[in-house]
Design a protein around this motif. Structure first.
Motif, PDB file in Angstrom:
ATOM      1  N   ASN A 178       7.665   8.968  -6.756  1.00  0.00           N
ATOM      2  CA  ASN A 178       6.451   9.744  -6.534  1.00  0.00           C
ATOM      3  C   ASN A 178       5.469   9.000  -5.647  1.00  0.00           C
ATOM      4  OD1 ASN A 178       5.606   7.728  -8.211  1.00  0.00           O
ATOM      5  ND2 ASN A 178       4.767   9.079  -9.792  1.00  0.00           N
ATOM      6  N   ARG A 179       5.992   8.098  -4.788  1.00  0.00           N
ATOM      7  CA  ARG A 179       5.121   7.322  -3.921  1.00  0.00           C
ATOM      8  C   ARG A 179       5.731   7.232  -2.523  1.00  0.00           C
ATOM      9  NH1 ARG A 179       4.367   2.562  -8.283  1.00  0.00           N
ATOM     10  NH2 ARG A 179       6.584   2.542  -7.949  1.00  0.00           N
ATOM     11  N   LEU A 180       4.896   6.933  -1.583  1.00  0.00           N
ATOM     12  CA  LEU A 180       5.333   6.835  -0.192  1.00  0.00           C
ATOM     13  C   LEU A 180       4.690   5.593   0.419  1.00  0.00           C
ATOM     14  CD1 LEU A 180       6.759   8.301   2.191  1.00  0.00           C
ATOM     15  CD2 LEU A 180       4.589   9.393   2.667  1.00  0.00           C
ATOM     16  N   ILE A 181       5.496   4.606   0.761  1.00  0.00           N
ATOM     17  CA  ILE A 181       4.953   3.348   1.273  1.00  0.00           C
ATOM     18  C   ILE A 181       4.358   3.559   2.659  1.00  0.00           C
ATOM     19  CG2 ILE A 181       5.529   0.991   1.981  1.00  0.00           C
ATOM     20  CD1 ILE A 181       7.546   0.934  -0.235  1.00  0.00           C
ATOM     21  N   ASN A 182       3.223   2.920   2.873  1.00  0.00           N
ATOM     22  CA  ASN A 182       2.423   3.131   4.080  1.00  0.00           C
ATOM     23  C   ASN A 182       2.924   2.273   5.243  1.00  0.00           C
ATOM     24  OD1 ASN A 182       0.274   3.842   5.704  1.00  0.00           O
ATOM     25  ND2 ASN A 182      -1.160   2.439   4.753  1.00  0.00           N
ATOM     26  N   GLY A 183       2.899   2.847   6.441  1.00  0.00           N
ATOM     27  CA  GLY A 183       3.110   2.069   7.653  1.00  0.00           C
ATOM     28  C   GLY A 183       4.442   2.303   8.323  1.00  0.00           C
TER      29      GLY A 183
ATOM     30  N   PHE B 181       9.316  12.691  -0.522  1.00  0.00           N
ATOM     31  CA  PHE B 181       9.771  11.638  -1.434  1.00  0.00           C
ATOM     32  C   PHE B 181      11.268  11.726  -1.698  1.00  0.00           C
ATOM     33  CE2 PHE B 181       5.396  12.314  -3.464  1.00  0.00           C
ATOM     34  CZ  PHE B 181       4.816  11.394  -2.611  1.00  0.00           C
ATOM     35  N   PRO B 182      11.921  10.561  -1.884  1.00  0.00           N
ATOM     36  CA  PRO B 182      13.290  10.583  -2.399  1.00  0.00           C
ATOM     37  C   PRO B 182      13.281  11.075  -3.842  1.00  0.00           C
ATOM     38  CG  PRO B 182      12.716   8.437  -1.475  1.00  0.00           C
ATOM     39  CD  PRO B 182      11.457   9.217  -1.617  1.00  0.00           C
ATOM     40  N   GLU B 183      14.397  11.596  -4.303  1.00  0.00           N
ATOM     41  CA  GLU B 183      14.478  12.115  -5.664  1.00  0.00           C
ATOM     42  C   GLU B 183      14.161  11.013  -6.671  1.00  0.00           C
ATOM     43  OE1 GLU B 183      17.728  14.377  -8.562  1.00  0.00           O
ATOM     44  OE2 GLU B 183      18.188  13.928  -6.463  1.00  0.00           O
TER      45      GLU B 183
ATOM     46  N   THR C 114       0.873  -1.179   0.000  1.00  0.00           N
ATOM     47  CA  THR C 114       0.000   0.000   0.000  1.00  0.00           C
ATOM     48  C   THR C 114       0.899   1.213   0.000  1.00  0.00           C
ATOM     49  OG1 THR C 114      -0.145   0.035   2.413  1.00  0.00           O
ATOM     50  CG2 THR C 114      -1.860  -1.171   1.246  1.00  0.00           C
ATOM     51  N   TYR C 115       0.542   2.197  -0.793  1.00  0.00           N
ATOM     52  CA  TYR C 115       1.389   3.383  -0.857  1.00  0.00           C
ATOM     53  C   TYR C 115       0.546   4.639  -1.047  1.00  0.00           C
ATOM     54  CZ  TYR C 115       0.892   2.723  -5.948  1.00  0.00           C
ATOM     55  OH  TYR C 115       0.391   2.549  -7.220  1.00  0.00           O
ATOM     56  N   PHE C 116       1.071   5.729  -0.491  1.00  0.00           N
ATOM     57  CA  PHE C 116       0.474   7.047  -0.673  1.00  0.00           C
ATOM     58  C   PHE C 116       1.005   7.656  -1.959  1.00  0.00           C
ATOM     59  CE2 PHE C 116       0.780   6.661   4.030  1.00  0.00           C
ATOM     60  CZ  PHE C 116      -0.567   6.692   4.328  1.00  0.00           C
ATOM     61  N   GLN C 117       0.202   8.507  -2.553  1.00  0.00           N
ATOM     62  CA  GLN C 117       0.649   9.264  -3.708  1.00  0.00           C
ATOM     63  C   GLN C 117      -0.151  10.556  -3.779  1.00  0.00           C
ATOM     64  OE1 GLN C 117      -0.206   6.924  -7.203  1.00  0.00           O
ATOM     65  NE2 GLN C 117      -2.404   6.908  -6.842  1.00  0.00           N
TER      66      GLN C 117
END
Length: 401
Positions: free
Chosen positions: A74-79, A69-71, A6-9
């Motif tokens: 474009n996503r951020l893993i949840n948890g 985000f790292p360079e 699951t990831y945020f975007q």
């Protein structure tokens, strides 16, 4: 490595989704001055949801996540709260989520590196597999693993070490600051030495402690204050009914009193808090996330002269007139951090606690089918339990214990 996660975007319609994500494993430091190390592969076992996850989903909906985000991603893993299985070492581990200065995590400088996992190029827990810094995989206390499976009751408690460690740190800071802030008052009052006065001041700062808001962080700091300051008077303030499970559990754990925020005006609420405390607060801890908490403390004078205001909320902007603040000599601070030793202490306390009683499990399939709906209806709705977790890998959990 491709994994399901699951990831945020940044997306107004789909700020949190479940799908395939590319995971990278760049060398990284845990603390300033340490060597870089590659991550070690681990499988998430149980993961807890927290308010930060909900806040990140809101930020993604508004397109505000880019700074995290790292360079090139474009996503951020949840948890970020939970237990993993480390196949190469055949052991379970509790994930330490923060690096930072190992001496005092409040003292960052411009050249300080702050490590917090959660990005595509780092680590997240709502994924089938991931890479974790090897020095940030803390051991499980003995007695909770049987035949390769983790006791469910213990696993539930281990979604709390991160916020509980924050509260261990908060208590340490309040004792330090209360002692430094008021030891001269105690010297004059008691006619004693500076060493004795500092000890008295560290105790007296909790004489009338108001905790504004009643989430798990409010429970945890009250629990720790009671464990370390037996004579403290603790007043919880919240909107929940006095006979609710949340309120009753908090009162049992910390031996506090409760003021329900069902008054028509802030003035009436402030008067009720002062009456319950038996005077103006010596310490006011804001954990509600609302602007009302600092208004109650300052504008409506719940916080007394020489009192400490601890803002542990992520959201509200604190503002007040400086002249009354100056005359009343309030001390204001806020910090959300901890050291590894705080986390280790939190694990030991939680292992012997009852906090599994306030954790409910949501089925993994229900969560990944529609993560946004799960948050809205099962995790952060008005009817949601105090804490919700998901068993990400059932083969490692003994549900009968």
């Amino acid at each position: 490595m491709l994994v399901n996660a699951t990831y945020f975007q940044n997306s107004e319609t789909a700020p949190l989704v479940y799908g395939e994500v590319e995971i990278k494993n760049p060398p990284r430091k845990r603390l300033r001055g340490e060597e870089e190390k590659e991550g070690i592969l681990a499988e998430p076992v149980i993961v807890g949801f927290c308010g930060t996850d909900n806040e990140l989903m809101r930020m993604g909906k508004e397109g505000l996540l880019s700074s995290k985000f790292p360079e090139g991603t474009n996503r951020l893993i949840n948890g970020h709260e939970g237990v993993v299985w480390v196949p190469s070492q055949e052991r379970f581990a509790i994930v330490l989520i923060r690096g930072g200065d190992s001496y005092d995590p409040t003292r960052y400088t411009e050249e300080e590196t702050y490590f917090e996992y959660g990005c595509d190029q780092a680590d997240g827990l709502f994924s089938d597999r991931n890479y974790f810094h090897p020095d940030m995989l803390l051991p499980i206390p003995e007695g909770y693993v049987r035949e390769g499976k983790l006791d469910l009751s213990f696993a539930k408690k281990m979604v709390f070490p991160d916020p509980y460690a924050c509260m261990v740190f908060q208590l340490e800071r309040m004792e330090d600051l209360g002692s430094a802030h008021n030891f001269r008052v105690e010297m004059a009052r008691r006619k004693c030495s500076e060493t004795e006065a500092r000890s008295y001041a560290a105790e007296a700062i909790f004489d009338r402690t108001v905790i504004f808001g009643l989430g798990t962080t409010g429970m945890f700091i009250a629990d720790l204050i009671r464990r370390n300051h037996k004579n403290a008077k603790i007043i919880f303030v919240g909107r929940s009914a006095a006979d609710s499970q949340k309120v009753q559990f908090a009162i049992e754990q910390a031996g506090g009193l409760y003021v329900q925020n069902n008054y028509g005006t802030p003035e009436e609420l402030a008067a009720a808090i002062i009456a319950a405390a038996g005077g103006r607060a010596t310490t006011f801890i804001g954990v509600s996330g609302s602007e009302l908490e600092h208004k109650i403390a300052f504008e409506h004078k719940v916080l007394g002269c020489n009192g400490v205001f601890n803002s542990f909320s992520l959201g509200p902007e604190i503002s007040f007139k400086t002249m009354p603040f100056g005359f009343e000599n309030h001390l204001i601070f806020g910090s959300i951090n901890f050291r590894q030793d705080h986390m280790e202490k939190a694990i030991q306390i939680l292992a012997e606690s009852r906090y599994d009683e306030i954790v409910s499990i949501i089925e993994k399939e229900e969560f990944i089918a529609d993560p946004i709906k799960a948050y809205r209806e099962k995790i952060y709705s008005k009817e949601s339990p105090m804490k919700t977790a998901v068993i990400w890998n059932e083969k490692y959990i003994d549900k009968n214990r």
